[in-house]
Design an enzyme around this catalytic site. Structure first.
Site, short mmCIF file in Angstrom:
data_model
loop_
_atom_site.label_atom_id
_atom_site.label_comp_id
_atom_site.label_asym_id
_atom_site.label_seq_id
_atom_site.Cartn_x
_atom_site.Cartn_y
_atom_site.Cartn_z
CG HIS A 48 43.28 18.07 -14.90
ND1 HIS A 48 42.02 18.55 -15.17
CD2 HIS A 48 44.12 19.10 -15.13
CE1 HIS A 48 42.11 19.81 -15.55
NE2 HIS A 48 43.37 20.17 -15.53
CG ASP A 49 48.08 15.31 -17.69
OD1 ASP A 49 47.84 16.52 -17.80
OD2 ASP A 49 49.20 14.85 -17.35
NE ARG A 101 55.05 20.30 -14.94
CZ ARG A 101 54.00 20.45 -15.72
NH1 ARG A 101 53.00 21.21 -15.33
NH2 ARG A 101 53.94 19.86 -16.89
CB SER A 123 43.02 22.58 -17.68
OG SER A 123 43.39 22.76 -16.35
CG ASP A 138 39.82 16.16 -14.13
OD1 ASP A 138 40.47 16.43 -13.11
OD2 ASP A 138 39.58 16.99 -15.02
#
Lengths: 383, 205
Positions: free
Chosen positions: A354-355, A226, A157, A321
């Site tokens: 994405h994680d 967040r 990222s 992602d």
């Protein structure tokens, strides 16, 4: 505590660009200093100083990539599954370094740090910084550690953006670059999510134009930022698997607003714990740095950006992602191939969004382990 | 492409490659051919492969590889950017073999293509006498589970090259690792390998 990893580690600080020293020239043209950098190292540097790997953390990461600070720590560093003896970043072979980025809030100078000129926290008087500025600070750290050339830089990222910038800014100082779940330019979609996050913080009355240190911080705004961020890191499939439509404390709908789905409660929890360890102004500065990142725009074209790179590249994207989709990883690879750079690319079929780069350690680890080994062999052979 | 225990001898392909050249191996599998070329010919090579597990094996051998689908062509590759482009045992599994052949001779100064010869005597006999699609040690798959969707005979391939105006520089025809003279190859070769002229020396490029 898991005893198979790097064990107890101690963070270290180094300060440079202080009074009487060279300030850091920022991409914006401003000169800035002093800068303190928080970093950790794992493994040991070999005699010819050729086995150093710099880990580059993502948006909310920090220098604590592996191991534990104290025996009683419940959780290890953020990439502990990847770093340690016999792990992909094998600390028996490599000297692994990770530092908190410029603008951060986890030990490295950022908007929450004290401005020596005023004795008060910088707040919004902290300069706007870029990915390149972060890399320049890391370069000073690496030189301070006595390393002329890194075996590899690696990050996911925002960390992947730094890895790319490293190969461009310091082509002779990076033998290999590992770029995971990343992009050469943030998409409009990415900028949009960042903007919503910043808006959530800025519209919290506690934010007070960034001047809230020592007072009540904009905790609600930061928590909402967040939550939004976290949604973009997951995928439809991973949310479905993790939460489905389950309610948190009831079996049946109560038809009132105390009903809470599990996913809501999860986001609340993520938002709530984030404010304890993260600074709202850092959120604003780092998200802006990501927004500005556009290698093609900066160097004329992506191909031209990579013109002078000398590193060997490994680019990995993840099928689920949607924040940094695979086509963006492929763009990097195609530009490199057109310049006849040595690059490998794979898209891992992986459900975690994405994680994935934080969670899919086994297959990703095999790729990274092999790649590092090859780079090490190449460095030994060709010098 | 894994076609079972028998595969076209890598040595034959290696014999066609000049030392220290650049090689692009399409459908490179586990990277073994590229690895051998690096060791014996000191080439600079890279592979294209679609399967993740194979890509892991390539990287474990230190081979650079791009995960890509050959049916999407080679548009990322500049004209004349490789000395050799290899398509080893993969032609028959492509959806668009003609498109890829054109791309190969664009990107490579030479192209190397090898494929199982459907015109081989035993294949013909199985079809003629048994009335069934050939299944044997060279073509081990049943028709319904084969990855091979575009079979051709050696003669078909020669015709195609001439229709596409691609000069054939050399052929190697083998029957179970033994050489077969070109004259009889369409009937007696199980495997055919063609060295094709790529961009340089072709009039229209």
């Amino acid at each position: 505590m898991d005893s198979s990893g790097v064990g107890i580690v101690a963070p270290q600080d180094i300060t440079f660009a202080g009074a009487g020293e060279d300030p850091l020239l920022l991409e914006s043209g401003r000169r800035f200093g002093p800068i303190t950098v928080r970093y950790e190292t794992y493994g040991s540097l070999n005699a010819d100083r050729t086995n150093a790997v710099l880990i580059l953390h993502a948006f909310s990461g920090d220098a604590h990539a592996a191991g534990f600070h104290q025996q009683t720590d419940r959780r290890p560093g953020w990439w502990d599954t990847m770093i340690g003896p016999a792990r992909p970043f094998d600390t028996n072979r490599y000297y692994v370094i990770c530092s908190n980025v410029l603008g951060g809030c986890r030990g490295t100078t950022g908007p929450g740090s004290l401005d020596p000129a005023t004795g008060r926290p910088y707040g919004l008087s902290f300069p706007v910084i870029t990915i390149e500025d972060m890399v320049n600070v890391q370069h000073r750290l690496v030189r301070h550690l006595g390393i002329d050339r890194l075996l590899a830089v690696a990050g996911g990222s925002m960390g992947g953006m730094q890895a790319l910038q490293w190969t461009i800014s310091y082509p002779d100082a990076v033998a290999g670059a590992i770029v995971l779940a990343s992009t050469a330019r943030l998409s409009a979609q990415g900028i949009a999510f960042n903007a919503v996050g910043r808006n959530a913080i800025m519209s919290d009355a506690g934010w007070n134009n960034g001047d809230y240190y020592g007072k009540e911080p904009p905790a609600r705004g930061l928590a909402i930022a967040r939550m939004i961020g976290h949604i973009t890191y997951l995928s439809d499939a991973s949310m479905h698997t993790k939460f489905g439509r389950r309610l948190q404390e009831r079996e049946q709908f109560g038809f009132d607003f105390s009903d809470q789905f599990e996913v809501e409660s999860y986001l609340e929890y993520q938002g709530g714990t984030f404010v304890d360890r993260f600074d709202a102004n850092t959120y604003i500065y780092l998200s802006k740095a990501i927004d500005y990142f556009d290698l093609g725009g900066k160097y004329g074209s992506l191909e031209r950006a990579f013109e002078k790179t000398k590193s060997k590249f490994l680019v990995v994207s993840y099928s689920s992602d949607w924040l940094y989709p695979s086509y963006q990883g492929k763009e990097i690879v195609v530009a490199l191939m057109r310049r006849r750079k040595d690059v490998s690319y794979t898209e891992l079929d992986c459900p975690y969004g994405h994680d994935s780069f934080l969670l899919e350690t086994e297959r990703q680890g095999a790729l990274i382990g092999s790649f590092l080994h090859t780079v090490l062999e190449t460095v030994r052979r060709d010098g | 492409m894994d076609r079972g225990p028998h595969r076209f001898s890598y040595d034959q392909i290696i014999g066609l490659i000049e030392p220290r050249s650049t090689v692009l191996d399409l459908g490179c599998g586990d990277g073994e051919l590229l690895h051998q070329l690096m060791v014996t010919r000191d080439i600079r090579g890279r592979g294209v492969e679609i399967e993740e597990a194979k890509i892991r094996e390539c990287l474990a051998k230190g081979i650079s590889v791009f995960q890509g689908d050959l049916d999407e062509g080679l548009k990322e590759y500049a004209t004349g950017s490789y000395d050799y482009v290899i398509l080893n045992e993969t032609l028959q599994a492509l959806h668009q073999p003609v498109m890829l052949l054109r791309e190969m001779v664009r990107v490579g100064r030479r192209a190397i293509v090898n494929f199982p010869n459907f015109g081989y005597l035993i294949n013909r006999a199985q079809l003629l006498l048994l009335g069934r699609m050939p299944v044997n040690r060279d073509l081990p798959y049943e028709w319904y589970d084969t990855p091979n969707i575009h079979f051709c005979t050696r003669r078909d391939f020669v015709d195609l090259c001439s229709r596409l105006d691609i000069p054939v520089l050399r052929t190697i025809d083998l029957r179970h690792e033994r050489h077969v003279p070109p004259r009889y190859a369409n009937l007696f070769a199980t495997e055919c390998c063609f060295l094709l002229q790529g961009v340089d020396g072709r009039k229209s490029v």
